[in-house]
Write an enzyme that holds these catalytic residues in place. Structure first.
Site, short mmCIF file in Angstrom:
data_model
loop_
_atom_site.label_atom_id
_atom_site.label_comp_id
_atom_site.label_asym_id
_atom_site.label_seq_id
_atom_site.Cartn_x
_atom_site.Cartn_y
_atom_site.Cartn_z
N ASP A 67 60.67 50.92 54.84
CA ASP A 67 60.83 49.82 53.73
C ASP A 67 60.68 48.33 55.03
O ASP A 67 59.95 48.81 55.78
CB ASP A 67 62.28 49.81 53.31
N HIS A 121 60.58 76.30 62.16
CA HIS A 121 60.57 76.45 60.95
C HIS A 121 61.29 76.00 59.46
O HIS A 121 61.65 77.07 59.05
CB HIS A 121 62.42 76.68 61.06
N ASN A 122 61.25 74.83 59.17
CA ASN A 122 61.65 74.73 58.39
C ASN A 122 59.50 73.80 57.18
O ASN A 122 60.11 73.57 55.94
CB ASN A 122 61.93 73.60 57.76
N HIS A 132 61.29 82.81 58.67
CA HIS A 132 61.06 81.52 57.75
C HIS A 132 60.94 81.04 56.87
O HIS A 132 61.16 80.04 55.93
CB HIS A 132 60.85 80.60 58.89
N CYS A 137 62.65 53.59 57.44
CA CYS A 137 63.65 53.14 57.00
C CYS A 137 64.71 52.67 58.40
O CYS A 137 64.38 52.94 59.23
CB CYS A 137 64.50 53.20 56.04
N THR A 168 67.52 53.45 59.16
CA THR A 168 68.05 54.28 59.69
C THR A 168 67.25 56.06 59.56
O THR A 168 67.44 56.91 60.00
CB THR A 168 69.58 54.93 59.48
C1 RB5 Z 1 68.21 48.36 54.77
O1 RB5 Z 1 69.02 47.19 55.14
C2 RB5 Z 1 68.60 49.83 55.53
O2 RB5 Z 1 69.84 50.30 54.00
C3 RB5 Z 1 67.46 50.74 55.29
O3 RB5 Z 1 66.98 50.63 56.10
C4 RB5 Z 1 68.08 52.06 55.19
O4 RB5 Z 1 68.41 52.57 56.84
C5 RB5 Z 1 68.55 52.63 54.01
O5 RB5 Z 1 68.49 54.17 54.52
#
Ligand code: RB5
Length: 149
Positions: free
Chosen positions: A12, A102-103, A137, A69, A71
């Site tokens: 994103d 493993h996954n 696995h 993204c 996180t």
């Molecule tokens: C965008 O602000 C943020 O929510 C997105 O990049 C991400 O961290 C969502 O999981």
């Protein structure tokens, strides 16, 4: 170039610079990179980018995928809704190796607001270098697949 070296990238708006760094890094290592964007920093919705990358992997067009993204969590959740996808968020190289060994993960998710660019590239290297171990696995991965709708 063989099909086994083709990898899709998507993110994103929060992770465009990290994604571009990953693209350059793995292209230099011989991977055919299918970067499906986005290309601008305009605010966008991570589920559609996670789903688009996941479809490339699920269809067999790409062997692996890396998605990013802020996180790494939201885009991973979206990708894992696509049948055939096993995607994990990694903030360390040990986990990146283990999700393949493993996954049998076929996608890696990274958080650009969590890991710096240097660590992100090390995580990518660990993910790409590892191989599924099979054996016990494989039984467990089959159990994951059996949960798919
Ligand atoms: C965008 O602000 C943020 O929510 C997105 O990049 C991400 O961290 C969502 O999981």
């Amino acid at each position: 170039m063989t099909a086994s070296k083709r990898i899709v990238l998507s993110s994103d708006h929060a992770a465009i610079r990290h994604r571009q760094a990953v693209a350059a890094h793995i292209a230099a290592k011989g991977w055919e990179v299918v970067d499906i964007g986005p290309t601008t920093a305009e605010s966008t919705h991570y589920p559609k980018h996670g789903e688009a990358a996941a479809q490339r992997v699920a269809s067999g067009d790409c062997q692996l995928g890396i998605i990013l993204c802020g996180t790494g969590q939201g885009i991973m959740m979206a990708a894992n809704k696509v049948n055939g996808i096993r995607c994990g968020v990694c903030t360390d190289t040990f986990s990146a190796r283990m999700i393949r060994e493993h996954n049998d993960a076929n996608m890696l998710s990274l958080g650009a607001r969590v890991v710096g660019e240097g660590l992100a590239l090390d995580i990518v290297d660990a993910f790409l270098a590892a191989r599924f171990e099979g054996g016990r696995h494989a039984t467990r991965v089959e159990m994951i697949k059996a949960l798919e709708g």
